[in-house]
Design a protein around this motif. Sequence first.
Motif, mmCIF file in Angstrom:
data_model
loop_
_atom_site.group_PDB
_atom_site.id
_atom_site.type_symbol
_atom_site.label_atom_id
_atom_site.label_comp_id
_atom_site.label_asym_id
_atom_site.label_seq_id
_atom_site.Cartn_x
_atom_site.Cartn_y
_atom_site.Cartn_z
ATOM 1 N N CYS A 55 0.827 -1.206 0.000
ATOM 2 C CA CYS A 55 0.000 0.000 0.000
ATOM 3 C C CYS A 55 0.864 1.259 0.000
ATOM 4 O O CYS A 55 0.633 2.191 -0.774
ATOM 5 C CB CYS A 55 -0.919 -0.020 1.221
ATOM 6 N N VAL A 56 1.876 1.295 0.841
ATOM 7 C CA VAL A 56 2.731 2.481 0.937
ATOM 8 C C VAL A 56 3.506 2.700 -0.361
ATOM 9 O O VAL A 56 3.597 3.828 -0.861
ATOM 10 C CB VAL A 56 3.683 2.357 2.143
ATOM 11 N N TRP A 59 1.062 3.891 -3.236
ATOM 12 C CA TRP A 59 0.523 5.245 -3.103
ATOM 13 C C TRP A 59 1.599 6.316 -3.018
ATOM 14 O O TRP A 59 1.430 7.417 -3.535
ATOM 15 C CB TRP A 59 -0.347 5.333 -1.847
ATOM 16 N N PHE A 60 2.691 6.007 -2.336
ATOM 17 C CA PHE A 60 3.649 7.063 -1.999
ATOM 18 C C PHE A 60 5.071 6.799 -2.490
ATOM 19 O O PHE A 60 5.932 7.656 -2.338
ATOM 20 C CB PHE A 60 3.675 7.267 -0.476
ATOM 21 N N ALA A 202 1.540 0.256 8.015
ATOM 22 C CA ALA A 202 1.606 1.220 6.917
ATOM 23 C C ALA A 202 1.963 2.609 7.436
ATOM 24 O O ALA A 202 2.753 3.337 6.816
ATOM 25 C CB ALA A 202 0.278 1.255 6.166
ATOM 26 N N LEU A 206 5.337 4.504 6.221
ATOM 27 C CA LEU A 206 5.258 5.824 5.598
ATOM 28 C C LEU A 206 6.037 6.859 6.408
ATOM 29 O O LEU A 206 6.699 7.735 5.836
ATOM 30 C CB LEU A 206 3.804 6.269 5.448
ATOM 31 N N ARG A 210 8.925 9.083 4.717
ATOM 32 C CA ARG A 210 8.807 10.534 4.593
ATOM 33 C C ARG A 210 9.717 11.305 5.551
ATOM 34 O O ARG A 210 10.267 12.348 5.194
ATOM 35 C CB ARG A 210 7.355 10.960 4.848
ATOM 36 N N GLU A 255 -1.544 12.508 3.876
ATOM 37 C CA GLU A 255 -1.045 11.186 3.501
ATOM 38 C C GLU A 255 -1.273 10.177 4.626
ATOM 39 O O GLU A 255 -1.707 9.040 4.382
ATOM 40 C CB GLU A 255 0.441 11.271 3.152
ATOM 41 N N LEU A 259 -3.965 6.629 4.853
ATOM 42 C CA LEU A 259 -3.698 5.283 5.358
ATOM 43 C C LEU A 259 -4.629 4.928 6.511
ATOM 44 O O LEU A 259 -5.132 3.801 6.601
ATOM 45 C CB LEU A 259 -2.244 5.177 5.828
#
Length: 269
Positions: A55-56, A59-60, A202, A206, A210, A255, A259
Amino acid sequence: MVATLPPANARVVLGHENGRLIHRGTVAVRGPCAPSHSELLGLGLTEPQARALDCVLAWFGNPFDAVTWDSPSGIDLRWGAWPLSGAPLIAALAHWKQHEPEAFEARLGRLGVDVTLEPVSLHLQGSRGAPPCEGREALALLGEDPKLMASLAQAGRERGAQLAQLEALIAQVLRPLLAASSPDAAEAEAPAGPFTSARALAVLFLTELRFGRRGITKLMAHARERAGQPASGELAGERLAEDLRTAGRVREAAELWRLLSSPELGDPP
């Protein structure tokens, strides 16, 4: 700039950003050219960890064949879906060479690139009379030479190289992160730890992607704020998102909320 590479005249489109060559990538994390969920599990992840990472990254993260730089100043070359830089990037190339030496040679070895896993090192043969170099200097040259940059991007389209990216990511980033976020023996009230569900994992991944170590420290502090109650990774994510919103970092806060609210990360029925 379009580079045409063997075999089959594969094309890699290079652009410029802040005076540096980049390749934004063409191989999405979810798609027919990327590793499957079962292949993620085959790298030793649990089901919640694999769901969280998928998922991370989807999306990112970046495409698997993206080649960028870590900041406008362009200090460190970055490659792949996480994306990796420095020692983890070199380790990913070394894992790929170890598993698929012929593919590595066809993409990078023929251009004078060599890597070792123990110790993790990168060597680049000089061309046109230039001396050979290694380490971060060699990584920088990979990103400055159009042919080398395009070949590194093309390598990210190879399934073996993609799996090597994930293997290095898990070994050098996620395993230490998961170990650091696990409760010690004194925290008997939360024996499973605050980051065990796919959603909490998640948030953890993330935050590392980040914000790095500083963000993880703050997230862990939030996870342990409720005295006498089990630590909660999801609640910690909510509080970190609120910190970011208050600081005016609305995009990063959003963000985290994506999640925290996504049905993709809910418990399976």
